[in-house]
Design a protein around this motif. Structure first.
Motif, PDB file in Angstrom:
ATOM      1  N   ARG A  43       1.013  -1.290  -0.010  1.00 51.69           N
ATOM      2  CA  ARG A  43       0.155  -0.079   0.161  1.00 51.69           C
ATOM      3  C   ARG A  43       0.773   1.454  -0.028  1.00 51.69           C
ATOM      4  NH1 ARG A  43      -2.507  -3.236   3.661  1.00 51.69           N
ATOM      5  NH2 ARG A  43      -1.427  -2.072   5.298  1.00 51.69           N
ATOM      6  N   TYR A  44       1.971   1.339   0.680  1.00 51.74           N
ATOM      7  CA  TYR A  44       2.524   2.574   0.944  1.00 51.74           C
ATOM      8  C   TYR A  44       3.528   3.191  -0.021  1.00 51.74           C
ATOM      9  CZ  TYR A  44       0.694   2.081   5.652  1.00 51.74           C
ATOM     10  OH  TYR A  44      -0.234   2.002   6.380  1.00 51.74           O
ATOM     11  N   SER A  45       4.272   2.279  -1.066  1.00 48.16           N
ATOM     12  CA  SER A  45       4.906   2.809  -2.080  1.00 48.16           C
ATOM     13  C   SER A  45       4.220   3.402  -3.015  1.00 48.16           C
ATOM     14  CB  SER A  45       6.079   2.114  -2.354  1.00 48.16           C
ATOM     15  OG  SER A  45       5.632   0.525  -2.410  1.00 48.16           O
ATOM     16  N   LYS A  46       3.187   4.163  -3.110  1.00 41.63           N
ATOM     17  CA  LYS A  46       2.350   4.779  -4.183  1.00 41.63           C
ATOM     18  C   LYS A  46       3.165   6.015  -4.703  1.00 41.63           C
ATOM     19  CE  LYS A  46      -1.991   2.572  -3.063  1.00 41.63           C
ATOM     20  NZ  LYS A  46      -2.145   1.717  -4.345  1.00 41.63           N
ATOM     21  N   LEU A  47       2.523   6.512  -5.754  1.00 42.37           N
ATOM     22  CA  LEU A  47       3.271   7.382  -6.448  1.00 42.37           C
ATOM     23  C   LEU A  47       3.720   8.730  -5.792  1.00 42.37           C
ATOM     24  CD1 LEU A  47       4.118   8.882  -9.220  1.00 42.37           C
ATOM     25  CD2 LEU A  47       1.794   9.736  -9.710  1.00 42.37           C
ATOM     26  N   GLU A 280      -1.147  17.314  -5.356  1.00 39.38           N
ATOM     27  CA  GLU A 280      -1.140  17.621  -6.906  1.00 39.38           C
ATOM     28  C   GLU A 280      -1.627  16.205  -7.467  1.00 39.38           C
ATOM     29  OE1 GLU A 280       0.569  19.578 -10.408  1.00 39.38           O
ATOM     30  OE2 GLU A 280      -0.079  20.107  -8.294  1.00 39.38           O
ATOM     31  N   PHE A 281      -1.427  15.019  -7.147  1.00 40.12           N
ATOM     32  CA  PHE A 281      -1.822  13.697  -8.033  1.00 40.12           C
ATOM     33  C   PHE A 281      -3.148  13.209  -7.661  1.00 40.12           C
ATOM     34  CE2 PHE A 281       3.193  12.872  -7.886  1.00 40.12           C
ATOM     35  CZ  PHE A 281       3.370  13.589  -8.678  1.00 40.12           C
ATOM     36  N   GLY A 282      -3.523  13.548  -6.336  1.00 37.71           N
ATOM     37  CA  GLY A 282      -4.723  12.907  -6.057  1.00 37.71           C
ATOM     38  C   GLY A 282      -4.894  11.430  -5.756  1.00 37.71           C
ATOM     39  N   GLY A 283      -5.824  11.140  -5.391  1.00 37.26           N
ATOM     40  CA  GLY A 283      -6.060   9.794  -5.420  1.00 37.26           C
ATOM     41  C   GLY A 283      -5.554   8.821  -4.178  1.00 37.26           C
ATOM     42  N   LEU A 284      -4.951   9.367  -3.300  1.00 32.54           N
ATOM     43  CA  LEU A 284      -4.243   8.635  -2.027  1.00 32.54           C
ATOM     44  C   LEU A 284      -5.351   8.670  -1.066  1.00 32.54           C
ATOM     45  CD1 LEU A 284      -1.436   7.397  -1.415  1.00 32.54           C
ATOM     46  CD2 LEU A 284      -1.062   9.561  -0.052  1.00 32.54           C
ATOM     47  N   PRO A 285      -5.621   7.360  -0.683  1.00 31.22           N
ATOM     48  CA  PRO A 285      -6.563   7.067   0.263  1.00 31.22           C
ATOM     49  C   PRO A 285      -6.091   8.109   1.719  1.00 31.22           C
ATOM     50  CG  PRO A 285      -6.158   5.111  -0.749  1.00 31.22           C
ATOM     51  CD  PRO A 285      -4.980   6.084  -1.163  1.00 31.22           C
ATOM     52  N   TYR A 286      -6.938   8.633   2.355  1.00 32.00           N
ATOM     53  CA  TYR A 286      -6.614   9.205   3.607  1.00 32.00           C
ATOM     54  C   TYR A 286      -6.165   8.722   4.461  1.00 32.00           C
ATOM     55  CZ  TYR A 286      -6.791  12.249   7.913  1.00 32.00           C
ATOM     56  OH  TYR A 286      -6.570  12.656   9.014  1.00 32.00           O
ATOM     57  N   ARG A 330       4.889  25.425   3.982  1.00 32.72           N
ATOM     58  CA  ARG A 330       4.879  26.093   2.900  1.00 32.72           C
ATOM     59  C   ARG A 330       4.415  25.367   1.649  1.00 32.72           C
ATOM     60  NH1 ARG A 330       9.448  26.944   5.893  1.00 32.72           N
ATOM     61  NH2 ARG A 330       9.862  29.343   6.557  1.00 32.72           N
ATOM     62  N   ARG A 331       3.925  26.275   0.916  1.00 32.20           N
ATOM     63  CA  ARG A 331       3.490  25.456  -0.351  1.00 32.20           C
ATOM     64  C   ARG A 331       4.430  25.550  -1.611  1.00 32.20           C
ATOM     65  NH1 ARG A 331      -0.048  25.580   3.823  1.00 32.20           N
ATOM     66  NH2 ARG A 331      -2.006  25.156   3.235  1.00 32.20           N
ATOM     67  N   TYR A 332       4.191  24.751  -2.498  1.00 33.91           N
ATOM     68  CA  TYR A 332       5.155  24.730  -3.790  1.00 33.91           C
ATOM     69  C   TYR A 332       4.996  26.215  -4.368  1.00 33.91           C
ATOM     70  CZ  TYR A 332       7.129  23.151  -8.195  1.00 33.91           C
ATOM     71  OH  TYR A 332       7.819  22.887  -9.318  1.00 33.91           O
ATOM     72  N   GLY A 333       6.159  26.700  -4.611  1.00 32.14           N
ATOM     73  CA  GLY A 333       6.382  27.801  -5.119  1.00 32.14           C
ATOM     74  C   GLY A 333       6.659  29.007  -4.508  1.00 32.14           C
ATOM     75  N   GLU A 334       6.239  28.818  -3.129  1.00 33.31           N
ATOM     76  CA  GLU A 334       6.797  29.812  -2.181  1.00 33.31           C
ATOM     77  C   GLU A 334       8.133  30.054  -1.894  1.00 33.31           C
ATOM     78  OE1 GLU A 334       2.246  29.688   0.379  1.00 33.31           O
ATOM     79  OE2 GLU A 334       4.414  29.040   1.304  1.00 33.31           O
TER      80      GLU A 334
END
Length: 348
Positions: A43-47, A280-286, A330-334
């Motif tokens: 389960r854990y080594s997802k994208l 960014e990618f979405g789809g990861l179970p909470y 911090r968010r990406y780009g900050e």
């Protein structure tokens, strides 16, 4: 009216930068260290997590084990089990299977989107073993070698194929298995230094891996050592003891994705990268999002009362707010995104 045949793309070309075998063979020369590999985690080594590992000197990353039988038959399983993108390379897709037919169909479906396939011959879970998957395969040499041979005869050098095994109580059995796998055409072998019945609380047997390495006649087939790589200092130690070309981390890198960059504790930058890739990618179970962050914060020695609070949160938005209340997230780009190693506490 006849339906047009579904055209499945061919595996993408392997070049030095994405050829796992080339990387494993050359890292000692090019980087003065063994190849660094993030192993498959159920389960854990997802994208999103794989992408974090790639930020921190991880050469090769594996997917979780995917059951071939379910994947080739069930489109819902395909959507749930496997996602990737153009930056997710070099990538090894690990498969759990017990027959040639399912394996070949699985490889046909995923090979255009990865750089290699790994056959799981090390999972000790009883349910898998009863089905002839995982550890059962190290006691079924004929079947395992027939699967390796079938894939390599079809794809040759277009696709890399690995087997991840455990040691036998009788080390000479492991030697015989590895020799047969070399003859069948396997590209490299990962050896976990525990038997099917060894508990994870017991030390990995690196001397057993060394015993096998020294007796493999086909030196063109490298060995990767797996087990007890928990700190950066373990990487060279394991490589020295075993003589392996590469070192795989699993539990250690789950808690500290920057392990291969030499960080003794998980740096805060991993948390910011992980949040970014997850959103960014979405789809990861909470539950996976929550547990990844739990593992990283625990490794950073965040106080137990805060860890407990984290585990009581029920949703992504609430969890993001909780991070914003306690930390400078911090968010990406900050400015200074993912540059901080220490925890940026708020109001401290």
């Amino acid at each position: 009216m006849e339906k047009s045949p579904v055209l499945i793309p061919k595996p993408k070309p392997l070049k030095p930068h994405n050829d796992p075998l080339h990387i494993i063979k050359t890292r000692r020369t090019t980087h003065k260290r063994p190849a660094t590999i993030a192993g498959p985690m159920v389960r854990y080594s997802k994208l999103p997590f794989r992408q974090v590992c790639r930020q921190y000197d991880t050469d090769i990353v594996y997917t979780p084990m995917i059951l071939a039988r379910e994947f080739v038959r069930n489109p819902h399983a395909r959507l749930a089990d496997f996602s990737t993108n153009s930056n997710d390379s070099p990538l090894i897709v690990q498969v759990g299977t017990n027959n040639v037919m399912d394996l070949l169909k699985f490889v046909e479906m995923v090979s255009p989107y990865c750089d290699g396939i790994g056959i799981n011959c090390g999972c000790p879970i009883k349910e898998q073993v009863r089905e002839g998957i995982g550890c059962a395969l190290i006691y079924n040499r004929e079947l395992l070698c027939s699967m390796v041979k079938a894939v390599k005869e079809k794809y040759g050098e277009m696709l890399r194929l690995e087997t991840k095994i455990r040691i036998h109580e009788d080390w000479d059995q492991t030697v015989r298995l590895c020799r047969d796998l070399c003859f069948a055409g396997v590209d490299w072998i990962t050896i976990h230094g525990r038997t099917k019945n060894t508990r994870s609380s017991q030390d990995s047997n690196f001397e057993a891996i060394r015993y096998v390495v020294d007796r493999i006649h086909d030196k063109e087939v490298p060995i990767v050592a797996n087990g007890d790589c928990l700190q950066w200092g373990d990487v060279q130690k394991i490589a020295d003891i075993t003589g392996a070309h590469g070192v795989m981390a699993v539990r250690g890198i789950l808690s500290n994705p920057a392990l291969f960059s030499g960080f003794k504790k998980c740096p805060w930058s991993c948390v910011e990268w992980f949040w970014y890739y997850t959103l960014e990618f979405g789809g990861l179970p909470y539950q996976l999002l929550q547990h990844h962050l739990y593992c990283m914060l625990e490794n950073m020695e965040v106080p137990r009362n805060l860890i407990k609070d984290l585990m009581n949160i029920k949703g992504t938005s609430e969890l993001l707010d909780w991070f914003g209340d306690h930390f400078e997230l911090r968010r990406y780009g900050e400015p200074r995104f993912a540059t901080c190693a220490d925890i940026p506490w708020k109001n401290q």
